[in-house]
Design a protein around this motif. Structure first.
Motif, PDB file in Angstrom:
ATOM      1  N   GLU A 140       7.370  10.109  -4.266  1.00 15.69           N
ATOM      2  CA  GLU A 140       7.466  10.226  -2.711  1.00 15.69           C
ATOM      3  C   GLU A 140       5.997   9.923  -2.285  1.00 15.69           C
ATOM      4  O   GLU A 140       5.677   9.635  -1.003  1.00 15.69           O
ATOM      5  CB  GLU A 140       7.480  11.643  -2.319  1.00 15.69           C
ATOM      6  CG  GLU A 140       8.982  12.052  -2.287  1.00 15.69           C
ATOM      7  CD  GLU A 140       9.611  12.250  -3.811  1.00 15.69           C
ATOM      8  OE1 GLU A 140      10.606  11.459  -3.948  1.00 15.69           O
ATOM      9  OE2 GLU A 140       9.114  12.725  -4.429  1.00 15.69           O
ATOM     10  N   ASP A 141       4.866   9.559  -3.195  1.00 19.68           N
ATOM     11  CA  ASP A 141       3.709   9.534  -2.994  1.00 19.68           C
ATOM     12  C   ASP A 141       3.573   8.068  -2.259  1.00 19.68           C
ATOM     13  O   ASP A 141       4.035   6.979  -2.764  1.00 19.68           O
ATOM     14  CB  ASP A 141       2.773   9.480  -4.305  1.00 19.68           C
ATOM     15  CG  ASP A 141       1.313   9.275  -3.784  1.00 19.68           C
ATOM     16  OD1 ASP A 141       0.379  10.131  -4.084  1.00 19.68           O
ATOM     17  OD2 ASP A 141       0.929   8.389  -3.100  1.00 19.68           O
ATOM     18  N   GLU A 142       2.917   7.676  -1.017  1.00 19.08           N
ATOM     19  CA  GLU A 142       3.036   6.723  -0.343  1.00 19.08           C
ATOM     20  C   GLU A 142       2.423   5.587  -1.189  1.00 19.08           C
ATOM     21  O   GLU A 142       2.498   4.224  -0.941  1.00 19.08           O
ATOM     22  CB  GLU A 142       2.556   6.600   0.933  1.00 19.08           C
ATOM     23  CG  GLU A 142       3.419   7.352   2.164  1.00 19.08           C
ATOM     24  CD  GLU A 142       3.075   7.483   3.433  1.00 19.08           C
ATOM     25  OE1 GLU A 142       3.191   8.314   4.134  1.00 19.08           O
ATOM     26  OE2 GLU A 142       2.142   6.601   3.578  1.00 19.08           O
ATOM     27  N   GLN A 143       1.532   5.783  -2.152  1.00 21.73           N
ATOM     28  CA  GLN A 143       0.906   4.833  -2.825  1.00 21.73           C
ATOM     29  C   GLN A 143       1.541   4.586  -4.200  1.00 21.73           C
ATOM     30  O   GLN A 143       1.011   3.670  -4.695  1.00 21.73           O
ATOM     31  CB  GLN A 143      -0.831   5.313  -3.187  1.00 21.73           C
ATOM     32  CG  GLN A 143      -1.540   5.731  -1.880  1.00 21.73           C
ATOM     33  CD  GLN A 143      -1.402   4.268  -1.145  1.00 21.73           C
ATOM     34  OE1 GLN A 143      -1.405   3.075  -1.570  1.00 21.73           O
ATOM     35  NE2 GLN A 143      -1.899   4.493  -0.115  1.00 21.73           N
ATOM     36  N   SER A 144       2.825   5.276  -4.329  1.00 19.34           N
ATOM     37  CA  SER A 144       3.429   5.184  -5.590  1.00 19.34           C
ATOM     38  C   SER A 144       4.242   3.718  -5.601  1.00 19.34           C
ATOM     39  O   SER A 144       4.507   2.912  -4.544  1.00 19.34           O
ATOM     40  CB  SER A 144       4.492   6.067  -5.912  1.00 19.34           C
ATOM     41  OG  SER A 144       5.509   6.183  -5.116  1.00 19.34           O
ATOM     42  N   TYR A 146       7.825   4.247  -4.037  1.00 20.89           N
ATOM     43  CA  TYR A 146       7.705   4.333  -2.861  1.00 20.89           C
ATOM     44  C   TYR A 146       7.627   2.806  -2.227  1.00 20.89           C
ATOM     45  O   TYR A 146       8.467   2.290  -1.218  1.00 20.89           O
ATOM     46  CB  TYR A 146       6.577   5.049  -2.202  1.00 20.89           C
ATOM     47  CG  TYR A 146       6.267   5.172  -0.741  1.00 20.89           C
ATOM     48  CD1 TYR A 146       5.828   4.379   0.253  1.00 20.89           C
ATOM     49  CD2 TYR A 146       7.000   6.443   0.020  1.00 20.89           C
ATOM     50  CE1 TYR A 146       5.661   4.473   1.529  1.00 20.89           C
ATOM     51  CE2 TYR A 146       7.050   6.592   1.286  1.00 20.89           C
ATOM     52  CZ  TYR A 146       6.487   5.625   2.159  1.00 20.89           C
ATOM     53  OH  TYR A 146       6.092   5.888   3.718  1.00 20.89           O
ATOM     54  N   PHE A 147       6.738   1.919  -2.980  1.00 16.87           N
ATOM     55  CA  PHE A 147       6.505   0.728  -2.457  1.00 16.87           C
ATOM     56  C   PHE A 147       8.064  -0.096  -2.505  1.00 16.87           C
ATOM     57  O   PHE A 147       8.235  -0.841  -1.524  1.00 16.87           O
ATOM     58  CB  PHE A 147       5.540  -0.150  -3.415  1.00 16.87           C
ATOM     59  CG  PHE A 147       5.275  -1.662  -3.425  1.00 16.87           C
ATOM     60  CD1 PHE A 147       6.417  -2.453  -3.546  1.00 16.87           C
ATOM     61  CD2 PHE A 147       4.367  -2.079  -2.440  1.00 16.87           C
ATOM     62  CE1 PHE A 147       6.338  -4.054  -3.647  1.00 16.87           C
ATOM     63  CE2 PHE A 147       4.271  -3.519  -2.455  1.00 16.87           C
ATOM     64  CZ  PHE A 147       5.024  -4.239  -3.043  1.00 16.87           C
ATOM     65  N   LYS A 177      10.288   1.141   0.155  1.00 20.06           N
ATOM     66  CA  LYS A 177       9.878   0.414   1.535  1.00 20.06           C
ATOM     67  C   LYS A 177      10.103  -0.820   1.660  1.00 20.06           C
ATOM     68  O   LYS A 177      10.555  -1.437   2.611  1.00 20.06           O
ATOM     69  CB  LYS A 177       8.225   0.643   1.701  1.00 20.06           C
ATOM     70  CG  LYS A 177       7.517   0.263   2.834  1.00 20.06           C
ATOM     71  CD  LYS A 177       5.971   0.258   2.847  1.00 20.06           C
ATOM     72  CE  LYS A 177       5.175  -0.314   4.030  1.00 20.06           C
ATOM     73  NZ  LYS A 177       3.910  -0.100   3.879  1.00 20.06           N
TER      74      LYS A 177
END
Ligand SMILES: O=P(O)(O)OC[C@H]1O[C@](O)(CO)[C@@H](O)[C@@H]1O
Length: 233
Positions: free
Chosen positions: A70-74, A77-78, A81
């Motif tokens: 869930e971490d936007e930098q993971s 997540y990439f 997205k």
């Protein structure tokens, strides 16, 4: 090595899309996927293509240690997205960056790779010739493992973070032997910053100082490079 020179990033993504269309039409079931900025134009084309990935499995190269999906930098997540939200797979595997037991996470990932032989492995390349997070010096026989990121890689990836000190310094990455086990490999490199790594990969000696140079030993590698990345060949 099948070297495909294209004019620019747009053409690199067009050519890569053709390779994916062809691979899926010919029965590819497991796709090895990569992150970083290079694959984004390809993922944009895959996201709006007619290709149906719902019966396919994806296996990602790497994930930062300490970040969950869930971490936007993971990297999970990439991938959601840029691709998975548009083109879901039957199952999408990404290394578990949050596991308390790294050894268990590593063994689990090697089992996943063994149970789902990769038909087409996508690679970017680091400025220092790394593939996935396999930094220079990584043994060619490495399988999934914890890597310490070099300063060059931390600095290169800092652009995605608030500040450089936020960039994780470790990751869990498929090893070089894991990558080499794929039936086909597609490496995409664009931009001047990759020109040295591309030249070393294609023309240089096979050395652990340039992880991607091992690709010279693979039977089915396609390298798509734009003019800037080909400028030192
Ligand atoms: O495509 P970029 O953003 O130049 O990244 C190059 C390489 O660095 C990584 O992002 C790891 O740092 C790899 O996954 C990627 O192939």
């Amino acid at each position: 090595m099948n070297i495909i020179r294209v004019k620019d990033v747009e053409q690199s993504a067009e050519k890569a899309l053709e390779i994916y269309q062809n691979a899926v039409q010919h029965g590819a079931k497991v796709l090895g996927l990569a992150t970083g900025s290079t694959p984004i134009p390809l993922y944009q084309k895959l996201a709006t293509s007619q290709i149906d990935f719902s019966e396919l499995v994806s296996i990602n190269l790497d994930e930062y240690l300490g970040l969950d999906g869930e971490d936007e930098q993971s990297y999970r997540y990439f991938m959601t997205k840029h691709l998975f939200q548009y083109k879901p797979f039957k199952h999408s595997y990404v290394p578990d960056g949050k596991s308390e037991d790294h050894e268990a996470a590593i063994k689990a990932y090697d089992r996943i790779i063994a149970e789902h032989p990769i038909d087409l492995q996508l690679l970017g390349i680091g400025r220092n010739g790394h593939i996935g997070f396999n930094e220079p010096g990584t043994p060619f026989d490495s399988t999934t493992h914890i890597v310490n990121l070099t300063q060059s890689t931390v600095a290169a990836n800092a652009r995605f973070f608030e500040k450089e000190s936020d960039v994780p310094t470790q990751a869990i990455s498929m090893g070089i032997a894991s990558v080499m086990s794929a039936k086909k490999i597609l490496l995409i490199a664009t931009g001047e910053s990759k020109a040295e790594a591309v030249a070393a990969t294609i023309n240089g000696p096979i050395t652990e100082d340039v992880p991607a140079s091992i690709l010279q030993k693979h039977s089915d590698v396609t390298i798509i490079i734009d003019e800037a990345a080909a400028s030192k060949l």
